[in-house]
Each structure stands twice: as C-alpha cells, then as structure tokens.
Enzyme design. Structure first.
Site, mmCIF file in Angstrom:
data_model
loop_
_atom_site.group_PDB
_atom_site.id
_atom_site.type_symbol
_atom_site.label_atom_id
_atom_site.label_comp_id
_atom_site.label_asym_id
_atom_site.label_seq_id
_atom_site.Cartn_x
_atom_site.Cartn_y
_atom_site.Cartn_z
ATOM 1 N N GLU A 67 1.253 -0.570 -4.952
ATOM 2 C CA GLU A 67 0.107 0.298 -5.244
ATOM 3 C C GLU A 67 0.637 1.662 -5.657
ATOM 4 O O GLU A 67 0.995 2.498 -4.841
ATOM 5 C CB GLU A 67 -0.806 0.454 -4.026
ATOM 6 C CG GLU A 67 -2.077 1.236 -4.366
ATOM 7 C CD GLU A 67 -2.561 2.174 -3.261
ATOM 8 O OE1 GLU A 67 -3.665 2.714 -3.399
ATOM 9 O OE2 GLU A 67 -1.820 2.381 -2.286
ATOM 10 N N ASP A 118 -11.387 0.980 -3.238
ATOM 11 C CA ASP A 118 -11.111 2.420 -3.302
ATOM 12 C C ASP A 118 -11.933 3.140 -4.362
ATOM 13 O O ASP A 118 -11.798 4.361 -4.517
ATOM 14 C CB ASP A 118 -9.627 2.656 -3.604
ATOM 15 C CG ASP A 118 -8.732 2.367 -2.412
ATOM 16 O OD1 ASP A 118 -9.173 2.582 -1.271
ATOM 17 O OD2 ASP A 118 -7.591 1.930 -2.618
ATOM 18 N N ASP A 153 0.828 -1.200 0.000
ATOM 19 C CA ASP A 153 0.000 0.000 0.000
ATOM 20 C C ASP A 153 0.869 1.260 0.000
ATOM 21 O O ASP A 153 1.932 1.299 0.617
ATOM 22 C CB ASP A 153 -0.899 -0.019 1.244
ATOM 23 C CG ASP A 153 -2.008 1.005 1.184
ATOM 24 O OD1 ASP A 153 -2.830 0.918 0.257
ATOM 25 O OD2 ASP A 153 -2.053 1.879 2.062
#
Length: 584
Positions: free
Chosen positions: A356, A423, A327
C-alpha cells in the site's frame, strides 16, 4: 532541440528486462521537439576491422505528457548483452549516449554508450503470472455478510439496521462469504482481497492484537481454511491484509512495555522516546500518524523481524493463501521487505506481494521487494476526469501517460488498480449518483493495463461518503440491488477474460486530440485493435473514428452488434457521458 529534456537511465523504468530474452528501452524527450528516434545497438564485443558492429531500430512514440514525449522499442540481444545509444532527428540530428551528445554515431569505441551488461535471468522482475488475468474483489469482512450469528461480537446490530459508525458492529464473518461465493462467481471475480482478519478490537481490524489468531467474530481457523478451499474450488485467489508498520495498542508486547517500562523485554520492539510511556496529550513513542492506539514496530529488531516473518510464512504454509497486501508499506524499511519476499516466496513462489503506497514507488519495484503497489495515481486521474470533471481531456491524458510510464511494463501489468476502497468515498457517491459516469469509470478500469479491483457493493450501486460511510453493510435484497449495473460490470469482466487486447495483453495508446471533450484510446494485440471512446460532457457529441473502416467488420463489444462499413470516414454519436467499445 532541448537537450536538457532528453533523458534515459539503464536498469530502471527506462531500460529493463521484460523477460529472460527481451529488453525494453524507453527515451524521454521534450514534447513535440523530436521527429524520430532510432535506437543504436549492438553487442559490445562484436567488431569488424576496428569498427563496432551496430544496428539501428526505429523507436515509437508511445506517450506524451504536458512536458515530454516518450519513445519505446523492444529487442532480444543475441548474447543478452547490449551497448546502445539514441539517434534523434528534429531541427538538428544528434546522438545521445551515457557520456553526452555527439554529432554522429561513434564506431571506434563503445565506452561512451549506455550499457546493459548482461540479461541475468535471476534479475528479471517476474511477478506471478496469474495476477495479470485476475479481477479482484475487496471485502471488508465485518460488512459483507453475516453467516453465523453465534460468533457475533457483543452488541452487534441487526444487518443493515443502522448507518455505519467507527465503533458499531453488524457481525460479518467467513460463513457469510462462503454463503455468497456464487455472487462473486457470477460477477466473474477471480481474486478476493480481505482487509485484516486478525484479532483486534475495532471493526476495521487494523489495530492488530495477535497476528497469529483470527478475530473470533469472523470464525475460527477451520472455517477460514474451508473458506480458502471454497475460493480455490471456484477459481478465486485469496489475499490477506497485514499491518507490519504498527501494532494495535492492546498488542501484548506493547502492553508489557506500558506495564514494565524500561524493564520490559519488549521495549526495543517499539520506538520509545523516554519513560514512563505516556499516551496523552501526545504519545512519547513513534506511531502511525499521531494515533497513540497504533505504536510503530521496530522491524530492524531481530525478534520483531522474526515474529513478523513467521506471520508471513504461517498463513501461506498453513492456509495456502495466495497474496499479502501490506498496509503502510512505505514506512517500513526496505531491508525488511527484501527478507520478507525471500521468506514467503520460498514457501510459495507465485505468492503476490502488494504494497500500500499512494505515490511513485519505483524504489519498491526492483524485483527484490514487492510485486506491485496500489496504483492510486492511475485511478485518481480517471476519477478527476470522469467523475468530478475537475481536469480536461488533455490533463487526463497527461496524468494517465505519466502513470503508465512510471514503472516497467511487467510491473504495470500487475499494478493494483481500484476506483474505491474502505479508505475512500464510494465511487458512485463521487460520481454524484450519475450511473453513466460510473459505467465510464468501470469501462476504463477494466480495459486498462494492471489488475483491477472492485470494492464490495460497488457492482450493485451502493453509495456512501468517506469512512465510515463507505463501510455500509452489503445489500443482499436483490430488489434493492442495481442488477443492470451488475450485468454491465460482469460483461466488462467477461470481455477482459475473452479478448486478449481488452486486458493486459493489449498495448494502450491515446488517439484523442488534447482539446476534445471526448477521449479515445486503442488497445492493440497482434492483429486485433479495440477502440474505446468516451464523451465526458453532458451534451451529445459526434466522434470521428480515425481509421479507414471501409469493408471492415466492426463489433460493438458492449452490445454484440456487428457492422460492415462501406464509407471510409465513420462517426459515432455518443450521448451525454456515453461510451463505446469497438473491435476492429
């Protein structure tokens, strides 16, 4: 010829080792400015009578964007060394080298040519081979299935009894995933990406308290070990999500800093500006965005680094996971990621490392950090075109080509392609509940280079707005599931597995006119060509197939129907937002 537009750079996405024998070479030129390109190439040490021994090889135009054309060829240098340049023909003929432009090929010296010094096998960007053929399924554990009510968090609501909020819980857990593994097997899934499972206070778990412990609401370590085993027995890889950019507010080390201030032995684990530490009205320490609940970790600090590296090692060593999704990966130092790669690959060489990153990410894809990034630029263009109808066919082709040229092919083959996630709004909602648009998007996704991912519930027609609306409880009542959509996506996944050209083995090439309301592309592998056509309008269109099909057998892949055409010119009629996939 516009020389300012001509560009090439060795050891980049323009020249790279595809494998231990093969080099890929690309060249950029101004759009529609160059008629042909030949690669001039040879070993730097091969001379004859004072003249360099070179050969030429035609390059193929493989992509076009609004401003540029891209040319490509591959070759296997005899001695894994190469000097090379480019012979371009347009309204003039020129030779392009590292030192500039010349009117003709230079043979008395190789110093001006581009150089690929040596194809060292250890420098080849080699992501795990299994990823190329993997179809992922993203699970938000709190919302997939509740298999064990005994570990429900306090205040957990009955499954699906309320709309999701940022703070409510429904008790999703590992037992729920184990109970429904057959659903994934039937769909054709071969990889699960779990959002964070580590101890945290929220339902999303991105505010980690303890990276070495599973959150009790999901189960214990023995249950997780059993889950991984069940997945592996069903041919499914397991990828976990880790947040190394920042911890949660209740991470014990940060709590120690809050309590002891400058006297805390953990004060250098974070970026504290001054003391005392404060959270309001603004935190006086670095955070993720401006969220005081997520203090940024100092990954340059030796103790922090070792703690996080052990996290990476531990879950592979003890539980045999197959991948890490990282992340906010772009906000962590490159040096940390280089060490992270070495440490986890030492335990499991074919572990998949996915960062990410939402933007151009070549700096992380040099073979020393990540295997892939989440390929948002690629999927964003498709969503703009098919779902939102915000861009023209021309712009869709340009944006897609830009995304495909952004990285070396061996990185593109394992790029993580997705239409939606925790998201983003549900892709059916983005399509305004138009299922034909949704089918177009899934057809595009699953026939694209890369490793595709389906967000839980999208395969049965779940909808939902931006977070928290996209995090609804999975619908397990089959009478409320769109089973026709499920079967359609399962068919696409099966075709991707059975037909090499459908997936990563096929070369992607647009063949549409830029002004059309429809878009077509081919996927080619060896002697097999697949043609995909999409009608991006609310009207029926008739699409001419730009191939001579006389006497050839054509298979409609989505229906299984076969035809033998006698006419040279063939047209296909597509309904509103229709699509077709043909095997020629």
């Amino acid at each position: 010829m516009l020389k300012e537009a001509i560009f090439h750079s060795p050891k980049s996405n323009y020249a790279y080792a595809y494998n231990e024998k093969t080099l890929h070479i690309r060249l950029r030129t101004k759009k529609q400015d160059v008629a042909s390109v030949d690669l001039i190439h040879g070993d730097p040490y091969k001379w004859d009578g004072g003249s360099w021994n070179y050969e030429t090889k035609p390059m193929k135009k493989i992509a076009s964007t609004e401003l540029f054309d891209y040319w490509f060829t591959s070759l296997e240098p005899d001695f894994r060394r190469l000097r090379y340049g480019f012979h371009l023909t347009g309204d003039e003929t020129i030779v392009y080298t590292e030192k500039g432009f010349y009117p003709e090929i230079i043979t008395h010296d190789t110093a001006d040519y581009f150089c690929f010094p040596y194809l060292n096998s250890e420098d080849v960007f080699a992501p795990p081979a299994w990823v190329r053929d993997t179809v992922w399924y993203q699970i938000f554990p709190e919302r997939f299935a509740n298999g064990n009510k005994a570990n429900d968090p306090e205040g957990a609501l009955p499954w699906g009894s309320a709309e999701p909020t940022p703070t409510n819980f429904f008790g999703g857990d590992f037992e729920g995933v184990i109970e429904h593994i057959d659903h994934l097997v039937e769909l054709g899934i071969t990889g699960i990406y779990f959002t964070p499972i580590f101890k945290a206070t929220t339902n999303h778990k991105y505010d980690t308290i303890d990276y070495m412990e599973i959150d009790p609401q999901f189960g214990d370590k023995e249950t997780f070990k059993r889950l991984v085993q069940v997945c592996h027995e069903n041919g499914i890889k397991v990828m976990l999500d880790a947040v190394f950019n920042h911890s949660g507010f209740y991470f014990p080390q940060f709590q120690d800093v809050l309590e002891k201030g400058e006297q805390s032995k953990y004060k250098d684990w974070f970026y504290i500006w001054d003391y005392p530490v404060q959270t309001e009205p603004m935190p006086n320490y670095d955070t993720f965005a401006f969220t005081h609940m997520m203090p940024k970790l100092n990954t340059a600090h030796p103790a922090v680094r070792e703690y996080l590296l052990e996290v990476g090692r531990y879950w592979i060593r003890e539980f045999d996971i197959d991948g890490w999704r990282l992340d906010v990966a772009n906000e962590v130092g490159h040096d940390f990621w280089r060490e992270f790669r070495k440490e986890v690959k030492a335990i499991k060489p074919d572990v998949y490392i996915l960062g990410e990153i939402w933007h151009q990410s070549m700096a992380w894809l040099q073979g020393d950090q990540f295997d892939a990034v989440m390929n948002y630029p690629y999927s964003h263009a498709a969503i703009q075109y098919f779902a939102k109808e915000e861009i023209s066919t021309r712009d869709f082709m340009y944006k897609t080509a830009e995304a495909l040229m952004m990285y070396p092919e061996n990185a593109t083959e394992v790029a993580f392609n997705l239409l939606g996630s925790h998201d983003t709004p549900r892709i059916l909602t983005v399509c305004k509940d138009n299922k034909e648009k949704l089918k177009q998007l899934f057809t595009f996704l699953l026939s694209s280079p890369g490793t595709p991912c389906i967000y839980y519930g999208d395969e049965i027609g779940m909808n939902g707005e931006q977070d928290p609306g996209c995090r609804k409880c999975m619908e397990w009542d089959t009478t409320k599931q769109d089973r026709e959509l499920f079967d359609f996506i399962a068919t696409l996944i099966r075709l991707r597995k059975e037909i090499p050209a459908f997936g990563n083995h096929g070369t992607f090439q647009f063949i549409s006119d830029e002004n059309d309301k429809h878009v077509m592309y081919t996927k080619t592998f060896e002697n097999e060509t697949l043609l995909f056509a999409f009608n991006n309008s609310a009207e029926v269109v008739t699409v001419p197939i730009p191939f001579d099909l006389k006497g050839r057998k054509v298979t409609h892949l989505l229906t299984g129907d076969e035809f033998a055409y006698e006419a040279e010119k063939v047209e296909v009629t597509l309904p509103a937002h229709g699509y077709v996939a043909l095997k020629l």
